[in-house]
Design an enzyme around this catalytic site. Structure first.
Site, PDB file in Angstrom:
ATOM      1  N   CYS A   1      15.466  28.148  45.340  1.00 20.41           N
ATOM      2  CA  CYS A   1      15.336  29.428  46.049  1.00 20.41           C
ATOM      3  C   CYS A   1      15.491  30.571  44.976  1.00 20.41           C
ATOM      4  CB  CYS A   1      16.263  29.698  47.328  1.00 20.41           C
ATOM      5  SG  CYS A   1      17.836  29.477  47.102  1.00 20.41           S
TER       6      CYS A   1
ATOM      7  N   CYS B   1      21.948  30.644  49.155  1.00 16.33           N
ATOM      8  CA  CYS B   1      21.813  30.543  50.766  1.00 16.33           C
ATOM      9  C   CYS B   1      21.143  29.309  50.971  1.00 16.33           C
ATOM     10  CB  CYS B   1      21.087  31.704  51.198  1.00 16.33           C
ATOM     11  SG  CYS B   1      21.787  33.352  50.937  1.00 16.33           S
ATOM     12  N   ARG B   2      19.855  29.200  50.534  1.00 15.31           N
ATOM     13  CA  ARG B   2      19.081  28.059  51.296  1.00 15.31           C
ATOM     14  C   ARG B   2      18.688  26.998  50.308  1.00 15.31           C
ATOM     15  NH1 ARG B   2      13.679  32.105  50.835  1.00 15.31           N
ATOM     16  NH2 ARG B   2      15.029  32.708  49.121  1.00 15.31           N
ATOM     17  N   SER B   3      18.825  26.974  49.094  1.00 13.18           N
ATOM     18  CA  SER B   3      18.796  25.724  48.155  1.00 13.18           C
ATOM     19  C   SER B   3      19.981  24.722  48.177  1.00 13.18           C
ATOM     20  CB  SER B   3      18.096  25.887  46.943  1.00 13.18           C
ATOM     21  OG  SER B   3      18.955  26.770  46.234  1.00 13.18           O
TER      22      SER B   3
ATOM     23  N   ASN C   1      20.166  30.712  44.862  1.00  8.87           N
ATOM     24  CA  ASN C   1      20.640  29.485  44.762  1.00  8.87           C
ATOM     25  C   ASN C   1      22.353  29.478  45.384  1.00  8.87           C
ATOM     26  OD1 ASN C   1      22.201  27.105  42.511  1.00  8.87           O
ATOM     27  ND2 ASN C   1      21.277  26.747  44.368  1.00  8.87           N
TER      28      ASN C   1
ATOM     29  N   ASP D   1      14.157  34.008  53.596  1.00  5.70           N
ATOM     30  CA  ASP D   1      15.303  34.251  53.015  1.00  5.70           C
ATOM     31  C   ASP D   1      16.296  34.977  53.897  1.00  5.70           C
ATOM     32  OD1 ASP D   1      17.295  35.313  51.625  1.00  5.70           O
ATOM     33  OD2 ASP D   1      15.891  36.491  49.980  1.00  5.70           O
TER      34      ASP D   1
HETATM   35  P1  4NP Z   1      18.529  32.452  48.457  1.00  8.72           P
HETATM   36  O1  4NP Z   1      18.913  33.969  49.114  1.00  8.72           O
HETATM   37  O2  4NP Z   1      17.504  32.620  47.576  1.00  8.72           O
HETATM   38  O3  4NP Z   1      18.345  31.732  49.887  1.00  8.72           O
HETATM   39  O4  4NP Z   1      19.812  31.943  47.839  1.00  8.72           O
HETATM   40  C1  4NP Z   1      19.481  34.907  48.433  1.00  8.72           C
HETATM   41  C2  4NP Z   1      20.654  35.103  47.637  1.00  8.72           C
HETATM   42  C3  4NP Z   1      20.632  36.197  46.715  1.00  8.72           C
HETATM   43  C4  4NP Z   1      20.039  37.050  46.960  1.00  8.72           C
HETATM   44  C5  4NP Z   1      18.739  36.862  47.424  1.00  8.72           C
HETATM   45  C6  4NP Z   1      18.335  35.955  48.211  1.00  8.72           C
HETATM   46  N1  4NP Z   1      20.057  38.350  45.983  1.00  8.72           N
HETATM   47  O5  4NP Z   1      19.337  39.376  46.106  1.00  8.72           O
HETATM   48  O6  4NP Z   1      21.299  38.274  45.287  1.00  8.72           O
END
Ligand code: 4NP
Length: 163
Positions: free
Chosen positions: A16, A21-23, A19, A130
């Site tokens: 994602c 939240c989702r992955s 790294n 997201d």
């Molecule tokens: P992820 O979510 O891609 O599912 O881990 C996010 C985590 C952090 C950020 C964006 C999305 N960020 O902008 O820091």
């Protein structure tokens, strides 16, 4: 690292943006799914982000919480950025959304089969949204999508590893 072509171990990298939240949630759910099916030694799961801002961080507390509520402990995972060697190390790289997919394509290529996560698991050309700027219910939705995808993916894989 494992090689699907040796017929023993299938390796999957979930990717994602951050790294956190989702992955890592997907990594935890797929590991738990393999264990629950007695298939832990047949698979390797890992996760990474296209971005490196959260390198070394544990998963977002909301991802840890929704996984814990379903008996899956992801608190020990740490974020890392996708690297060039990942394209050779893994059999499959699953992008959690279409932005991730195009970013990954820009970052490299190799042996790994690159696909959109929901499409690879369910034949469903859909993003896992997201949840970073969202609420607990967005994390609940991510969990439900990932769990449904995992159940479908293992069903397909079971027919391949049973022989
Ligand atoms: P992820 O979510 O891609 O599912 O881990 C996010 C985590 C952090 C950020 C964006 C999305 N960020 O902008 O820091």
């Amino acid at each position: 690292m494992s090689d699907e072509r040796d017929g023993n171990i299938t390796s999957v990298l979930f990717v994602c943006l951050g790294n956190i939240c989702r992955s890592p949630l997907a990594e935890g759910v797929f590991r738990a799914g393999a264990s629950a099916r007695g298939l832990a030694t047949r698979f390797e799961f890992d996760s990474a982000g296209t971005g490196g801002w959260h390198r070394g961080d544990p998963p977002d507390p909301r991802s840890i919480a929704v996984c814990a509520a379903h008996g899956v402990d992801i608190s020990g995972l740490r974020a890392r950025q996708l690297s060039g060697t990942d394209f050779e190390r893994f059999d499959h790289i699953f992008a959690m959304d279409r932005n991730n997919l195009s970013d990954i394509r820009r970052m490299g290529s190799g042996r790994a089969d690159l696909a959109l996560f929901m499409r690879a698991c369910l034949g469903d050309n859909q993003d896992v949204p997201d949840p970073y700027y969202g609420t607990k219910s967005d994390f609940d939705q991510v969990y439900r999508m990932v769990r449904r995808a995992a159940d479908s993916w293992f069903e397909t894989m079971a027919t391949r590893v049973s022989g």
